[in-house]
Motif scaffolding. Structure first.
Motif, PDB file in Angstrom:
ATOM      1  N   TRP A  58       0.778  -1.072  -0.097  1.00  0.00           N
ATOM      2  CA  TRP A  58      -0.017   0.084   0.101  1.00  0.00           C
ATOM      3  C   TRP A  58       0.764   1.169   0.001  1.00  0.00           C
ATOM      4  CZ3 TRP A  58      -1.236   3.136   4.571  1.00  0.00           C
ATOM      5  CH2 TRP A  58      -2.288   4.108   4.511  1.00  0.00           C
ATOM      6  N   VAL A  59       2.008   1.585   1.008  1.00  0.00           N
ATOM      7  CA  VAL A  59       2.737   2.565   0.954  1.00  0.00           C
ATOM      8  C   VAL A  59       3.757   2.558  -0.459  1.00  0.00           C
ATOM      9  CG1 VAL A  59       4.960   3.585   2.263  1.00  0.00           C
ATOM     10  CG2 VAL A  59       2.828   2.150   3.473  1.00  0.00           C
ATOM     11  N   ASP A  60       4.062   1.559  -0.861  1.00  0.00           N
ATOM     12  CA  ASP A  60       4.832   1.491  -2.348  1.00  0.00           C
ATOM     13  C   ASP A  60       4.053   2.200  -3.241  1.00  0.00           C
ATOM     14  OD1 ASP A  60       7.240   0.739  -3.498  1.00  0.00           O
ATOM     15  OD2 ASP A  60       6.314  -0.794  -4.492  1.00  0.00           O
ATOM     16  N   ASP A  61       2.653   1.693  -3.097  1.00  0.00           N
ATOM     17  CA  ASP A  61       1.906   2.300  -4.295  1.00  0.00           C
ATOM     18  C   ASP A  61       1.631   3.978  -4.273  1.00  0.00           C
ATOM     19  OD1 ASP A  61       1.595   0.117  -5.754  1.00  0.00           O
ATOM     20  OD2 ASP A  61      -0.519  -0.334  -4.950  1.00  0.00           O
ATOM     21  N   ILE A  62       1.667   4.213  -2.873  1.00  0.00           N
ATOM     22  CA  ILE A  62       1.657   5.559  -2.892  1.00  0.00           C
ATOM     23  C   ILE A  62       2.722   6.490  -3.346  1.00  0.00           C
ATOM     24  CG2 ILE A  62       1.809   7.513  -1.112  1.00  0.00           C
ATOM     25  CD1 ILE A  62       0.213   5.709   0.760  1.00  0.00           C
ATOM     26  N   VAL A  63       3.955   5.791  -3.114  1.00  0.00           N
ATOM     27  CA  VAL A  63       5.278   6.335  -4.049  1.00  0.00           C
ATOM     28  C   VAL A  63       4.987   6.177  -5.458  1.00  0.00           C
ATOM     29  CG1 VAL A  63       7.644   6.094  -3.946  1.00  0.00           C
ATOM     30  CG2 VAL A  63       6.483   6.116  -1.759  1.00  0.00           C
ATOM     31  N   ASP A  64       4.947   5.102  -5.875  1.00  0.00           N
ATOM     32  CA  ASP A  64       5.054   4.712  -7.392  1.00  0.00           C
ATOM     33  C   ASP A  64       3.865   4.899  -8.379  1.00  0.00           C
ATOM     34  OD1 ASP A  64       7.552   3.570  -6.628  1.00  0.00           O
ATOM     35  OD2 ASP A  64       6.912   1.565  -6.863  1.00  0.00           O
ATOM     36  N   GLU A  65       2.638   5.095  -7.731  1.00  0.00           N
ATOM     37  CA  GLU A  65       1.575   5.534  -8.388  1.00  0.00           C
ATOM     38  C   GLU A  65       0.764   6.672  -7.957  1.00  0.00           C
ATOM     39  OE1 GLU A  65       1.139   3.848 -11.006  1.00  0.00           O
ATOM     40  OE2 GLU A  65       2.435   2.011 -10.599  1.00  0.00           O
ATOM     41  N   PRO A  66       1.428   7.779  -8.034  1.00  0.00           N
ATOM     42  CA  PRO A  66       0.814   9.055  -7.448  1.00  0.00           C
ATOM     43  C   PRO A  66      -0.444   9.153  -8.144  1.00  0.00           C
ATOM     44  CG  PRO A  66       2.860   9.548  -8.157  1.00  0.00           C
ATOM     45  CD  PRO A  66       2.525   8.123  -8.646  1.00  0.00           C
ATOM     46  N   GLY A  67      -1.539   9.644  -6.943  1.00  0.00           N
ATOM     47  CA  GLY A  67      -2.974   9.768  -7.450  1.00  0.00           C
ATOM     48  C   GLY A  67      -3.101  11.402  -7.375  1.00  0.00           C
ATOM     49  N   THR A  68      -4.411  11.862  -6.943  1.00  0.00           N
ATOM     50  CA  THR A  68      -4.433  13.413  -7.039  1.00  0.00           C
ATOM     51  C   THR A  68      -3.924  14.140  -5.926  1.00  0.00           C
ATOM     52  OG1 THR A  68      -6.588  12.946  -5.950  1.00  0.00           O
ATOM     53  CG2 THR A  68      -7.015  12.799  -8.055  1.00  0.00           C
ATOM     54  N   VAL A  69      -3.614  13.491  -4.898  1.00  0.00           N
ATOM     55  CA  VAL A  69      -2.650  13.864  -3.842  1.00  0.00           C
ATOM     56  C   VAL A  69      -0.974  13.883  -3.951  1.00  0.00           C
ATOM     57  CG1 VAL A  69      -2.255  14.130  -1.327  1.00  0.00           C
ATOM     58  CG2 VAL A  69      -4.821  13.576  -2.376  1.00  0.00           C
ATOM     59  N   ASP A  70      -0.541  14.993  -3.984  1.00  0.00           N
ATOM     60  CA  ASP A  70       1.161  14.904  -3.792  1.00  0.00           C
ATOM     61  C   ASP A  70       1.543  13.726  -3.048  1.00  0.00           C
ATOM     62  OD1 ASP A  70       3.777  15.256  -3.455  1.00  0.00           O
ATOM     63  OD2 ASP A  70       3.540  17.329  -3.705  1.00  0.00           O
ATOM     64  N   PRO A  71       2.280  12.735  -3.696  1.00  0.00           N
ATOM     65  CA  PRO A  71       2.785  11.645  -2.771  1.00  0.00           C
ATOM     66  C   PRO A  71       3.508  12.117  -1.450  1.00  0.00           C
ATOM     67  CG  PRO A  71       4.000  11.682  -4.917  1.00  0.00           C
ATOM     68  CD  PRO A  71       2.744  12.673  -4.995  1.00  0.00           C
ATOM     69  N   THR A  72       4.183  13.346  -1.632  1.00  0.00           N
ATOM     70  CA  THR A  72       4.939  13.896  -0.606  1.00  0.00           C
ATOM     71  C   THR A  72       4.150  14.005   0.487  1.00  0.00           C
ATOM     72  OG1 THR A  72       6.726  14.468  -1.995  1.00  0.00           O
ATOM     73  CG2 THR A  72       6.838  15.178   0.179  1.00  0.00           C
ATOM     74  N   VAL A  73       3.167  14.892   0.234  1.00  0.00           N
ATOM     75  CA  VAL A  73       2.155  14.976   1.183  1.00  0.00           C
ATOM     76  C   VAL A  73       1.278  14.033   1.806  1.00  0.00           C
ATOM     77  CG1 VAL A  73      -0.085  16.294   1.613  1.00  0.00           C
ATOM     78  CG2 VAL A  73       1.815  17.386   0.349  1.00  0.00           C
ATOM     79  N   LEU A 117       9.116   3.384   6.418  1.00  0.00           N
ATOM     80  CA  LEU A 117       8.738   4.567   5.958  1.00  0.00           C
ATOM     81  C   LEU A 117       9.819   5.554   5.310  1.00  0.00           C
ATOM     82  CD1 LEU A 117       5.620   4.763   8.443  1.00  0.00           C
ATOM     83  CD2 LEU A 117       5.419   4.649   5.872  1.00  0.00           C
ATOM     84  N   PHE A 118      10.907   5.692   6.357  1.00  0.00           N
ATOM     85  CA  PHE A 118      12.059   6.408   5.769  1.00  0.00           C
ATOM     86  C   PHE A 118      12.499   6.052   4.530  1.00  0.00           C
ATOM     87  CE2 PHE A 118      16.547   7.274   5.591  1.00  0.00           C
ATOM     88  CZ  PHE A 118      16.490   8.400   6.012  1.00  0.00           C
ATOM     89  N   SER A 119      12.617   5.010   4.250  1.00  0.00           N
ATOM     90  CA  SER A 119      13.211   4.640   2.974  1.00  0.00           C
ATOM     91  C   SER A 119      12.082   4.683   1.759  1.00  0.00           C
ATOM     92  CB  SER A 119      13.557   3.019   2.808  1.00  0.00           C
ATOM     93  OG  SER A 119      14.750   2.735   3.593  1.00  0.00           O
ATOM     94  N   MET A 120      10.773   4.762   2.109  1.00  0.00           N
ATOM     95  CA  MET A 120       9.777   5.130   1.177  1.00  0.00           C
ATOM     96  C   MET A 120       9.995   6.499   0.762  1.00  0.00           C
ATOM     97  SD  MET A 120       8.453   2.193   0.119  1.00  0.00           S
ATOM     98  CE  MET A 120      10.060   1.660   0.335  1.00  0.00           C
ATOM     99  N   ARG A 121      10.465   7.412   1.918  1.00  0.00           N
ATOM    100  CA  ARG A 121      10.298   8.824   1.596  1.00  0.00           C
ATOM    101  C   ARG A 121      11.608   8.940   0.772  1.00  0.00           C
ATOM    102  NH1 ARG A 121       8.714   9.002   6.966  1.00  0.00           N
ATOM    103  NH2 ARG A 121      10.751   9.289   7.898  1.00  0.00           N
ATOM    104  N   MET A 122      12.678   8.171   0.834  1.00  0.00           N
ATOM    105  CA  MET A 122      13.937   8.529  -0.118  1.00  0.00           C
ATOM    106  C   MET A 122      13.415   8.264  -1.528  1.00  0.00           C
ATOM    107  SD  MET A 122      16.716   6.250   2.093  1.00  0.00           S
ATOM    108  CE  MET A 122      18.010   6.434   0.747  1.00  0.00           C
ATOM    109  N   ASP A 123      12.326   7.348  -1.628  1.00  0.00           N
ATOM    110  CA  ASP A 123      12.101   7.207  -3.419  1.00  0.00           C
ATOM    111  C   ASP A 123      11.576   8.524  -3.907  1.00  0.00           C
ATOM    112  OD1 ASP A 123      12.837   4.678  -3.930  1.00  0.00           O
ATOM    113  OD2 ASP A 123      11.117   3.672  -3.158  1.00  0.00           O
ATOM    114  N   LEU A 124      11.175   9.296  -3.096  1.00  0.00           N
ATOM    115  CA  LEU A 124      10.405  10.638  -3.560  1.00  0.00           C
ATOM    116  C   LEU A 124      11.350  11.762  -4.010  1.00  0.00           C
ATOM    117  CD1 LEU A 124       7.328  10.980  -1.005  1.00  0.00           C
ATOM    118  CD2 LEU A 124       7.386  10.114  -3.168  1.00  0.00           C
TER     119      LEU A 124
END
Length: 331
Positions: A58-73, A117-124
């Motif tokens: 689920w978290v990986d998809d937030i990073v890789d498949e951005p929706g209407t909301v900025d993935p960073t936010v 979650l820290f590493s997922m933020r690195m992807d951004l």
């Protein structure tokens, strides 16, 4: 089958059960190899594994498949919600409820969730890694911690510290395989998870990789570089696999099967002449089933034997044997 697993795990409450079921669906849909391997676990263990993998997906998809909301936010919001819910020990979120419950049930260290979650933020923000040491920071949070999260669920039969070292290494090995399998797709997303200095040793840079991706074929230098990374990946598996006997016996078939299937991805890459910039290498369904089916049958047989061994013996009347045959003392 999901309902039976939840019952076996003693998970109660409609909202919590729905959360676990949702995580299970995520694991089944996006983590086919891992999901197949979970069939070899005891039913009571499966919901917790689905919760952790479903959350990661689920978290990986937030990073890789951005929706209407900025993935960073969005990721900042998720991280804040996770921290608050872990501190409270419960969650009303449709996915996090299962994750928080699993963490509490198995006393999983909270930092293993926050490191992920820290590493997922690195992807951004990070799109490439100059060296293996730089990449190791990302791999620690994106993969090694997953193995450490699962360790309390699987249980250990050997020294916990030694088992943890191997579990982290196996998480690293799985992630390195993902990097090799997904080189083309990651380039399409603007990311590269192969250390630049090691690519340069083979005369390969990012521009060459992008060009090969555009043309749909690898050249000799790229294939040599990828063969180098495959060899390194196999070395990590060799370092990780001795940890499987340190796991509780019930968990070993699951982890062994996942390791066999993931190493099979490397075999498929090699069989395709290390040409991952055209097609994504996958283990064919028939081969996956050929690995999993015998293990499932063995696991089921073992479970039946165990259940029979635990069944209480029927009490007998005085002067009667356990098989209701006449007493041998009679003449």
């Amino acid at each position: 089958m999901s309902r039976a697993e939840l019952d076996a795990a003693g998970i109660r409450g409609a909202a919590l059960r729905n959360s676990y079921a949702r995580c299970r669906l995520l694991n089944a849909r996006f983590g086919r190899t891992y999901f197949l391997a979970t069939r070899l676990l005891r039913p009571d263990q499966r919901p917790a594994v689905h919760a952790l993998y479903g959350f990661a997906r689920w978290v990986d998809d937030i990073v890789d498949e951005p929706g209407t909301v900025d993935p960073t936010v969005r990721l900042r919001e998720v991280s804040g919600r996770v921290a608050a819910d872990l501190a409270a020990g419960r969650s009303g979120h449709p996915i996090l409820a299962a994750v928080v419950d699993t963490v509490a049930r198995y006393r999983i260290d909270h930092h293993l969730i926050t490191d992920f979650l820290f590493s997922m933020r690195m992807d951004l923000t990070v799109t490439e890694y100059p060296s293996a040491a730089d990449l190791a920071v990302y791999v620690r949070g994106s993969a090694e911690v997953i193995g450490l999260q699962l360790l309390p669920i699987f249980g250990t039969a050997g020294p916990r510290e030694e088992a943890a070292r191997h579990a982290a290494a196996l998480g690293e090995a799985f992630q390195l395989t993902n990097f090799l399998r997904d080189v083309g797709e990651d380039l399409d997303r603007g990311r590269l998870y192969l250390p630049l200095d090691e690519l340069a040793a083979f005369g390969v840079d990012r521009e060459r990789l992008d060009e090969c991706r555009r043309l749909g074929r690898s050249d000799r230098r790229v294939r040599q570089a990828l063969a180098h990374f495959i060899a390194r990946n196999r070395a990590v598996y060799r370092r990780a696999l001795p940890g499987i006997p340190l796991l509780a016996p019930d968990a070993r078939p699951c982890v062994t099967t996942a390791a066999v299937l993931y190493q099979g991805i490397l075999d498929e890459i090699e069989d395709a002449d290390v040409d991952v910039l055209r097609d994504r290498a996958i283990v064919p369904r028939g081969r996956r089933l050929a690995v999993v089916a015998p293990a499932v049958l063995h696991s089921m047989t073992r479970g039946l034997r165990s259940a029979t061994a635990r069944r209480p013996r029927r009490r007998t009347e005085p002067g009667r044997s356990g098989t209701d045959s006449p007493s041998r003392g009679r003449s």
